[in-house]
Scaffold this motif. Structure first.
Motif, PDB file in Angstrom:
ATOM      1  N   ALA A 195       0.746  -1.371   0.332  1.00  0.00           N
ATOM      2  CA  ALA A 195      -0.393   0.068   0.057  1.00  0.00           C
ATOM      3  C   ALA A 195       0.815   1.561  -0.333  1.00  0.00           C
ATOM      4  N   ALA A 196       1.789   1.030   0.446  1.00  0.00           N
ATOM      5  CA  ALA A 196       2.883   2.382   0.718  1.00  0.00           C
ATOM      6  C   ALA A 196       3.328   2.711  -0.012  1.00  0.00           C
ATOM      7  N   GLY A 197       3.885   1.618  -1.395  1.00  0.00           N
ATOM      8  CA  GLY A 197       4.691   1.277  -2.382  1.00  0.00           C
ATOM      9  C   GLY A 197       4.102   1.582  -3.291  1.00  0.00           C
ATOM     10  N   ALA A 198       2.535   1.379  -3.705  1.00  0.00           N
ATOM     11  CA  ALA A 198       1.692   1.877  -4.587  1.00  0.00           C
ATOM     12  C   ALA A 198       0.964   3.442  -4.112  1.00  0.00           C
ATOM     13  N   GLU A 199       0.578   4.383  -3.722  1.00  0.00           N
ATOM     14  CA  GLU A 199       0.960   5.088  -3.163  1.00  0.00           C
ATOM     15  C   GLU A 199       1.820   5.778  -3.512  1.00  0.00           C
ATOM     16  N   LYS A 208       4.427   5.763  -5.457  1.00  0.00           N
ATOM     17  CA  LYS A 208       4.040   5.175  -7.412  1.00  0.00           C
ATOM     18  C   LYS A 208       3.154   6.053  -8.173  1.00  0.00           C
ATOM     19  N   ARG A 209       1.948   6.366  -7.091  1.00  0.00           N
ATOM     20  CA  ARG A 209       1.063   6.707  -7.938  1.00  0.00           C
ATOM     21  C   ARG A 209       1.730   8.779  -7.619  1.00  0.00           C
ATOM     22  N   LYS A 210       1.811   9.008  -6.514  1.00  0.00           N
ATOM     23  CA  LYS A 210       2.642  10.130  -6.616  1.00  0.00           C
ATOM     24  C   LYS A 210       3.769  10.575  -7.492  1.00  0.00           C
ATOM     25  N   PHE A 211       4.882   9.549  -7.405  1.00  0.00           N
ATOM     26  CA  PHE A 211       5.568  10.173  -8.168  1.00  0.00           C
ATOM     27  C   PHE A 211       5.982   8.719  -9.297  1.00  0.00           C
ATOM     28  N   PRO A 212       5.248   8.381 -10.371  1.00  0.00           N
ATOM     29  CA  PRO A 212       5.854   7.339 -11.284  1.00  0.00           C
ATOM     30  C   PRO A 212       6.539   6.991 -12.083  1.00  0.00           C
ATOM     31  N   VAL A 213       7.814   8.071 -11.701  1.00  0.00           N
ATOM     32  CA  VAL A 213       8.728   7.481 -12.929  1.00  0.00           C
ATOM     33  C   VAL A 213      10.211   6.341 -11.580  1.00  0.00           C
ATOM     34  N   ILE A 214       9.705   6.431 -10.778  1.00  0.00           N
ATOM     35  CA  ILE A 214      10.888   5.921 -10.062  1.00  0.00           C
ATOM     36  C   ILE A 214      10.196   4.438  -9.811  1.00  0.00           C
ATOM     37  N   GLN A 215      11.488   3.540  -9.568  1.00  0.00           N
ATOM     38  CA  GLN A 215      11.071   2.193  -9.662  1.00  0.00           C
ATOM     39  C   GLN A 215      10.988   1.944  -7.743  1.00  0.00           C
ATOM     40  N   VAL A 216       9.994   1.398  -7.150  1.00  0.00           N
ATOM     41  CA  VAL A 216       9.567   0.532  -6.661  1.00  0.00           C
ATOM     42  C   VAL A 216       9.166  -0.549  -6.149  1.00  0.00           C
ATOM     43  N   MET A 217      10.150  -1.321  -5.336  1.00  0.00           N
ATOM     44  CA  MET A 217      10.028  -2.409  -5.092  1.00  0.00           C
ATOM     45  C   MET A 217      10.292  -2.827  -3.638  1.00  0.00           C
ATOM     46  N   ILE A 218       8.673  -4.482  -3.324  1.00  0.00           N
ATOM     47  CA  ILE A 218       9.017  -5.200  -1.863  1.00  0.00           C
ATOM     48  C   ILE A 218       9.991  -5.536  -2.116  1.00  0.00           C
ATOM     49  N   TYR A 219      10.768  -5.256  -0.952  1.00  0.00           N
ATOM     50  CA  TYR A 219      12.127  -6.485  -0.598  1.00  0.00           C
ATOM     51  C   TYR A 219      11.377  -7.495   0.901  1.00  0.00           C
ATOM     52  N   ASP A 220      11.501  -8.976   0.324  1.00  0.00           N
ATOM     53  CA  ASP A 220      10.724  -9.764   1.418  1.00  0.00           C
ATOM     54  C   ASP A 220      12.085 -10.325   1.732  1.00  0.00           C
ATOM     55  N   ALA A 221      12.355 -10.405   3.391  1.00  0.00           N
ATOM     56  CA  ALA A 221      13.259 -10.745   4.168  1.00  0.00           C
ATOM     57  C   ALA A 221      13.168 -12.103   4.107  1.00  0.00           C
ATOM     58  N   ALA A 222      12.043 -12.879   4.843  1.00  0.00           N
ATOM     59  CA  ALA A 222      12.005 -14.156   4.952  1.00  0.00           C
ATOM     60  C   ALA A 222      12.770 -14.847   3.277  1.00  0.00           C
ATOM     61  N   GLY A 223      11.788 -14.803   2.218  1.00  0.00           N
ATOM     62  CA  GLY A 223      12.417 -15.197   0.918  1.00  0.00           C
ATOM     63  C   GLY A 223      13.005 -14.583   0.556  1.00  0.00           C
ATOM     64  N   LYS A 224      13.861 -13.091   0.535  1.00  0.00           N
ATOM     65  CA  LYS A 224      15.315 -12.455   0.410  1.00  0.00           C
ATOM     66  C   LYS A 224      15.080 -12.323  -1.080  1.00  0.00           C
ATOM     67  N   THR A 225      13.245 -12.455  -1.313  1.00  0.00           N
ATOM     68  CA  THR A 225      12.535 -11.623  -2.886  1.00  0.00           C
ATOM     69  C   THR A 225      12.359 -10.380  -3.360  1.00  0.00           C
ATOM     70  N   THR A 269       9.864  -7.609  -5.119  1.00  0.00           N
ATOM     71  CA  THR A 269       8.633  -7.630  -6.066  1.00  0.00           C
ATOM     72  C   THR A 269       8.392  -6.135  -6.579  1.00  0.00           C
ATOM     73  N   LEU A 270       8.045  -5.994  -7.735  1.00  0.00           N
ATOM     74  CA  LEU A 270       8.591  -5.080  -7.838  1.00  0.00           C
ATOM     75  C   LEU A 270       6.329  -4.253  -7.927  1.00  0.00           C
ATOM     76  N   VAL A 271       5.749  -3.460  -7.509  1.00  0.00           N
ATOM     77  CA  VAL A 271       5.294  -2.126  -7.495  1.00  0.00           C
ATOM     78  C   VAL A 271       5.055  -1.770  -8.738  1.00  0.00           C
ATOM     79  N   ASP A 272       3.523  -1.795  -9.146  1.00  0.00           N
ATOM     80  CA  ASP A 272       3.208  -1.291 -10.362  1.00  0.00           C
ATOM     81  C   ASP A 272       1.480  -0.536 -10.149  1.00  0.00           C
ATOM     82  N   VAL A 273       1.075   0.219 -10.433  1.00  0.00           N
ATOM     83  CA  VAL A 273      -0.017   1.374 -10.528  1.00  0.00           C
ATOM     84  C   VAL A 273      -0.124   0.762 -11.796  1.00  0.00           C
ATOM     85  N   ALA A 274      -1.803  -0.065 -11.779  1.00  0.00           N
ATOM     86  CA  ALA A 274      -2.557  -0.141 -12.816  1.00  0.00           C
ATOM     87  C   ALA A 274      -3.450   1.351 -13.260  1.00  0.00           C
ATOM     88  N   LYS A 275      -2.806   1.636 -14.070  1.00  0.00           N
ATOM     89  CA  LYS A 275      -4.212   3.088 -14.727  1.00  0.00           C
ATOM     90  C   LYS A 275      -5.480   3.234 -14.862  1.00  0.00           C
TER      91      LYS A 275
END
Length: 94
Positions: free
Chosen positions: A63-67, A69-86, A88-94
């Motif tokens: 939710a924080a990443g999507a918000e 990304k909505r404010k600043f669409p140019v930046i790259q926002v990802m969610i880092y999962d510490a347990a899985g060490k993965t 995930t790219l956050v993409d806001v659908a228009k």
């Protein structure tokens, strides 16, 4: 001949009124991560390759990443999962 004066440090012998209460209370601040380390628990918001904030759940981080990304669409926002060490790219659908 010129006289040379030095400035000394002045220390109060007793605390001022109200100052002693504030000095006794120590607040806990979160520790900063080292620049070359990743979090070991939870989910982190990674903006343009840099860890910015941490969240307990994936939903809160998304939710924080999507918000952001909505404010600043140019930046790259990802969610880092510490347990899985993965990541995930956050993409806001228009």
């Amino acid at each position: 001949m010129a006289l040379r004066t030095t400035k000394g440090l002045l220390k109060a012998s007793e605390p001022r009124d109200g100052a002693d209460v504030a000095d006794e209370v120590e607040e806990q601040r979160p520790g900063n991560l080292r620049p070359n380390s990743f979090p070991t628990e939870g989910f982190s918001l990674e903006v343009d390759g840099k860890i910015k904030s941490q969240y307990a759940t994936a939903e809160a981080a998304t939710a924080a990443g999507a918000e952001l990304k909505r404010k600043f669409p140019v930046i790259q926002v990802m969610i880092y999962d510490a347990a899985g060490k993965t990541r995930t790219l956050v993409d806001v659908a228009k």
